[in-house]
Design a protein around this motif. Structure first.
Motif, PDB file in Angstrom:
ATOM      1  N   ASP A   1      25.879  59.130  10.794  1.00 16.06           N
ATOM      2  CA  ASP A   1      26.309  58.063  11.699  1.00 16.06           C
ATOM      3  C   ASP A   1      26.171  56.726  10.994  1.00 16.06           C
ATOM      4  OD1 ASP A   1      23.610  56.794  12.375  1.00 16.06           O
ATOM      5  OD2 ASP A   1      23.240  58.853  13.049  1.00 16.06           O
ATOM      6  N   ASP A   2      26.667  55.654  11.629  1.00 16.93           N
ATOM      7  CA  ASP A   2      26.698  54.331  11.011  1.00 16.93           C
ATOM      8  C   ASP A   2      25.505  53.448  11.379  1.00 16.93           C
ATOM      9  OD1 ASP A   2      29.132  54.877   9.771  1.00 16.93           O
ATOM     10  OD2 ASP A   2      30.286  54.215  11.523  1.00 16.93           O
ATOM     11  N   LYS A   3      24.535  53.966  12.072  1.00 17.91           N
ATOM     12  CA  LYS A   3      23.381  53.159  12.465  1.00 17.91           C
ATOM     13  C   LYS A   3      22.450  52.953  11.268  1.00 17.91           C
ATOM     14  CE  LYS A   3      23.602  54.748  17.251  1.00 17.91           C
ATOM     15  NZ  LYS A   3      22.906  55.446  18.355  1.00 17.91           N
ATOM     16  N   ARG A   4      21.811  51.779  11.236  1.00 16.62           N
ATOM     17  CA  ARG A   4      20.952  51.462  10.099  1.00 16.62           C
ATOM     18  C   ARG A   4      19.645  50.772  10.520  1.00 16.62           C
ATOM     19  NH1 ARG A   4      23.991  54.596   8.542  1.00 16.62           N
ATOM     20  NH2 ARG A   4      25.322  54.544   6.668  1.00 16.62           N
ATOM     21  N   TYR A   5      19.169  51.026  11.727  1.00 16.17           N
ATOM     22  CA  TYR A   5      17.908  50.425  12.153  1.00 16.17           C
ATOM     23  C   TYR A   5      16.747  50.967  11.327  1.00 16.17           C
ATOM     24  CZ  TYR A   5      17.822  54.792  14.912  1.00 16.17           C
ATOM     25  OH  TYR A   5      17.872  56.111  15.316  1.00 16.17           O
ATOM     26  N   LEU A   6      15.707  50.165  11.217  1.00 15.18           N
ATOM     27  CA  LEU A   6      14.468  50.506  10.516  1.00 15.18           C
ATOM     28  C   LEU A   6      14.709  50.855   9.049  1.00 15.18           C
ATOM     29  CD1 LEU A   6      12.688  52.542  13.348  1.00 15.18           C
ATOM     30  CD2 LEU A   6      12.741  50.068  12.947  1.00 15.18           C
ATOM     31  N   ARG A   7      15.628  50.104   8.437  1.00  9.57           N
ATOM     32  CA  ARG A   7      15.914  50.215   7.000  1.00  9.57           C
ATOM     33  C   ARG A   7      16.129  48.815   6.457  1.00  9.57           C
ATOM     34  NH1 ARG A   7      17.479  55.300   5.366  1.00  9.57           N
ATOM     35  NH2 ARG A   7      17.862  56.799   7.048  1.00  9.57           N
TER      36      ARG A   7
END
Length: 337
Positions: free
Chosen positions: A186-192
């Motif tokens: 997926d395209d989510k990038r939280y906590l990075r």
């Protein structure tokens, strides 16, 4: 692709917009190639807040030994333990210090210091990556394949549709098992996020206290890249001199488990002593020094540690090696994340 930019002391000629994260294709292929755990090449990392703790006297070509009579100029840190990269690393992502996005959880300020373990000098302008799961065990980019911590009431009763026959093919990777890098789903990038060390070797991130998932204790992943160049296009070239993980003491984890949304997790937790990646060596193996108000952890936590690295080494964390203190089968089953 740009990230939220924040001012940081000692950043030199950093542009207002901040560089995009860009690495050369050769190193990228190495990182994405996969692999499981890498054996620790040494131990050491000393908490930044307690400068005298864990210091040792080092002589080039000799093993570090404790020297109570050494002067401050002669004391230094041992190498920080190397660990597996895990399957959920995403290269060339967000250049930012605040990686929280919309994730709920206990606020965590992570203050790291990177030094040359032999000379004791801080390493400035290094690119430091961190990434970890959210309060319920999910990794951004891999929400479908990471196990997660569940929530609510576990299902009851006996399933009626029982599968028959013999399973074929390889088991899916992710969650508590599976070795080697996985492509994002997926395209989510939280906590990075990635940020650069200042002239004193410090870098600070804002995030949330991680949760847990099947087969692993609470942890944060990290990489340190050196000898590259920061430009308007991002961080280019260089080598990954350290791949490791940060760990949390049991007292703090138990305290976090009383706070929502951590308290809603129905996943059985692996303790620090049960984990097959942590080498049980305290701060030497990546154990953070944590500071928070007793009975008030929900208000926030500060974690500090110093990473002693060899800037001339390359540790991508993608080698197929058994972790310290773990059997081959146990290491393989816990290498994810």
């Amino acid at each position: 692709m740009t990230g939220n930019q924040e001012n940081q002391e000692g950043q030199g000629n950093q542009t207002t917009q901040g560089p995009k994260h860009k690495r050369n294709v050769t190193r990228r292929k190495v990182v994405m190639a996969g692999g499981a755990a890498v054996a620790a090449v040494g131990v050491g990392a000393t908490v930044a807040a307690t400068a005298n703790a864990g210091q040792t006297s080092t002589t080039k070509g000799k093993s570090p030994t404790a020297s109570p009579t050494s002067t401050s100029s002669e004391t230094c840190y041992k190498l920080t333990s190397e660990t597996t990269e895990g399957p959920y690393y995403i290269d060339a992502d967000k250049i930012r210090q605040d990686i929280t996005e919309d994730r709920e959880g206990i606020p965590l300020t992570l203050r790291l210091k990177v030094i040359d373990n032999e000379t004791c000098k801080p390493i400035r302008n290094a690119a430091v990556d961190i990434w970890h799961c959210d309060a319920l065990g999910l990794y951004s980019g891999y929400e479908d394949s990471s196990t997660g911590g569940g929530g609510g009431t576990p299902p009851t009763g006996t399933p009626t549709d029982v599968p028959t026959g013999t399973p074929t093919g390889s088991p899916p990777e992710g969650g508590g098992g599976g070795a080697g890098h996985q492509e994002p789903t997926d395209d989510k990038r939280y906590l990075r996020g990635t940020w650069r060390t200042d002239k004193q070797g410090f870098v600070t991130f804002k995030t949330v206290f991680p949760g847990w998932y099947r087969g692993r204790c609470v942890h944060i992943h990290t990489k340190v890249h050196v000898s590259g160049t920061w430009t308007d296009a991002g961080y280019e070239g260089g080598n990954t001199c350290h791949t490791g993980q940060f760990f949390f003491d049991e007292e703090s984890v138990l305290a976090s488990a009383e706070v929502e949304p951590y308290s809603t997790s129905t996943t059985e937790r692996t303790t620090l002593t049960e984990d097959t990646i942590y080498d049980q060596s305290g701060t030497a193996g990546g154990l953070l020094k944590l500071k928070y108000k007793k009975n008030g952890i929900a208000k926030g936590v500060t974690g500090t540690i110093t990473m002693g690295v060899d800037p001339e080494a390359t540790h991508d964390g993608t080698d197929d090696a058994v972790q310290p203190g773990a059997s081959a089968s146990a290491s393989a089953s816990a290498s994810a994340g």
